[in-house]
Design a protein around this motif. Structure first.
Motif, mmCIF file in Angstrom:
data_model
loop_
_atom_site.group_PDB
_atom_site.id
_atom_site.type_symbol
_atom_site.label_atom_id
_atom_site.label_comp_id
_atom_site.label_asym_id
_atom_site.label_seq_id
_atom_site.Cartn_x
_atom_site.Cartn_y
_atom_site.Cartn_z
ATOM 1 N N THR A 1 0.828 -1.205 0.000
ATOM 2 C CA THR A 1 0.000 0.000 0.000
ATOM 3 C C THR A 1 0.864 1.258 0.000
ATOM 4 O OG1 THR A 1 -0.173 0.019 2.408
ATOM 5 C CG2 THR A 1 -1.906 -1.115 1.209
ATOM 6 N N VAL B 1 -4.867 9.404 0.648
ATOM 7 C CA VAL B 1 -5.599 8.409 -0.120
ATOM 8 C C VAL B 1 -4.734 7.155 -0.217
ATOM 9 C CG1 VAL B 1 -6.640 7.842 -2.346
ATOM 10 C CG2 VAL B 1 -6.817 10.165 -1.437
ATOM 11 N N VAL B 2 -5.297 6.034 0.182
ATOM 12 C CA VAL B 2 -4.564 4.768 0.163
ATOM 13 C C VAL B 2 -4.731 4.117 -1.198
ATOM 14 C CG1 VAL B 2 -4.372 2.477 1.208
ATOM 15 C CG2 VAL B 2 -4.883 4.461 2.643
ATOM 16 N N GLY B 3 -3.612 3.713 -1.776
ATOM 17 C CA GLY B 3 -3.612 2.955 -3.023
ATOM 18 C C GLY B 3 -2.951 1.607 -2.769
ATOM 19 N N THR B 4 -3.378 0.591 -3.495
ATOM 20 C CA THR B 4 -2.832 -0.758 -3.314
ATOM 21 C C THR B 4 -2.177 -1.225 -4.603
ATOM 22 O OG1 THR B 4 -4.593 -1.252 -1.734
ATOM 23 C CG2 THR B 4 -3.386 -3.124 -2.634
ATOM 24 N N PHE C 1 -7.349 2.239 -6.242
ATOM 25 C CA PHE C 1 -7.757 3.179 -5.203
ATOM 26 C C PHE C 1 -9.119 2.777 -4.638
ATOM 27 C CE2 PHE C 1 -4.774 5.440 -7.904
ATOM 28 C CZ PHE C 1 -3.909 5.979 -6.959
ATOM 29 N N PRO C 2 -9.478 3.303 -3.453
ATOM 30 C CA PRO C 2 -10.747 2.914 -2.814
ATOM 31 C C PRO C 2 -11.988 3.182 -3.666
ATOM 32 C CG PRO C 2 -9.366 4.084 -1.246
ATOM 33 C CD PRO C 2 -8.676 4.169 -2.580
ATOM 34 N N ASP C 3 -11.944 4.171 -4.566
ATOM 35 C CA ASP C 3 -13.119 4.461 -5.402
ATOM 36 C C ASP C 3 -13.228 3.534 -6.606
ATOM 37 O OD1 ASP C 3 -11.044 5.371 -7.012
ATOM 38 O OD2 ASP C 3 -11.842 7.414 -7.242
ATOM 39 N N GLY C 4 -12.299 2.542 -6.714
ATOM 40 C CA GLY C 4 -12.333 1.593 -7.815
ATOM 41 C C GLY C 4 -11.463 1.980 -8.994
ATOM 42 N N LYS D 1 -8.246 2.483 -11.196
ATOM 43 C CA LYS D 1 -6.967 1.764 -11.260
ATOM 44 C C LYS D 1 -6.048 2.489 -12.228
ATOM 45 C CE LYS D 1 -4.692 -2.553 -12.431
ATOM 46 N NZ LYS D 1 -4.843 -3.919 -12.930
#
Length: 164
Positions: free
Chosen positions: A129, A143-146, A154-157, A159
């Protein structure tokens, strides 16, 4: 000189070690490891094909394969589907990770390009992350990104797919 070429024996050491390891492996495999072959099959050929088939289908664990080995794994250009054609570049500078980019109205392909911005990124070795501070461009601070192997989700979907 007699015309003979002197050769170093150091080149023989790896070959010798390989032979010793192969012999040790051959001695350590129990005799019931290989099942008897069916009539008409070559036992050695069947065993070799079984080993090659299992090696070809072996895959690393997803948890291990997804973690970036270094911050340089993140470095490069990304495509953001919410901002087509707009620059998204992860830059690694002396261990610090930053994102350089710009947005456009409505996007960078058909509209006006906005000003350039730089976003600070927090990332720790061994973590999949990252935390991006979008506040320099008017967005949220953390904002967390994986990392998912070929990009960042990202959490909002959204990519960001790595393209270079």
């Amino acid at each position: 000189m007699t015309g003979r070429v002197l050769r170093s024996r150091s080149g023989c050491v790896p070959l010798f070690l390989l032979l010793v390891m192969a012999f040790a492996l051959g001695c350590s495999v129990p005799s019931n490891f290989l099942q008897p072959s069916l009539p008409g099959q070559n036992g050695r050929r069947a065993a070799l094909l079984a080993m090659v088939g299992s090696a070809a289908t072996a895959q690393p664990l997803k948890g291990v394969a997804m973690v970036p080995k270094s911050s340089y794994t993140l470095a490069g250009y990304y495509a953001d589907p919410f901002h087509p054609g707009c620059k998204r570049q992860f830059v690694v500078d002396e261990g610090d990770v930053k994102i350089r980019g710009r947005d456009g109205e409505p996007d960078c392909l058909k509209g006006t390009q906005g000003p350039n911005w730089v976003l600070p990124v927090q990332w720790k070795l061994g973590s999949e992350t990252i935390i991006i501070d979008f506040s320099p461009k008017g967005g949220p601070k953390s904002v967390v990104g994986t990392w998912v192997g070929d990009g960042i989700v990202f959490p909002d979907g959204n990519k960001w797919k790595k393209i270079a």
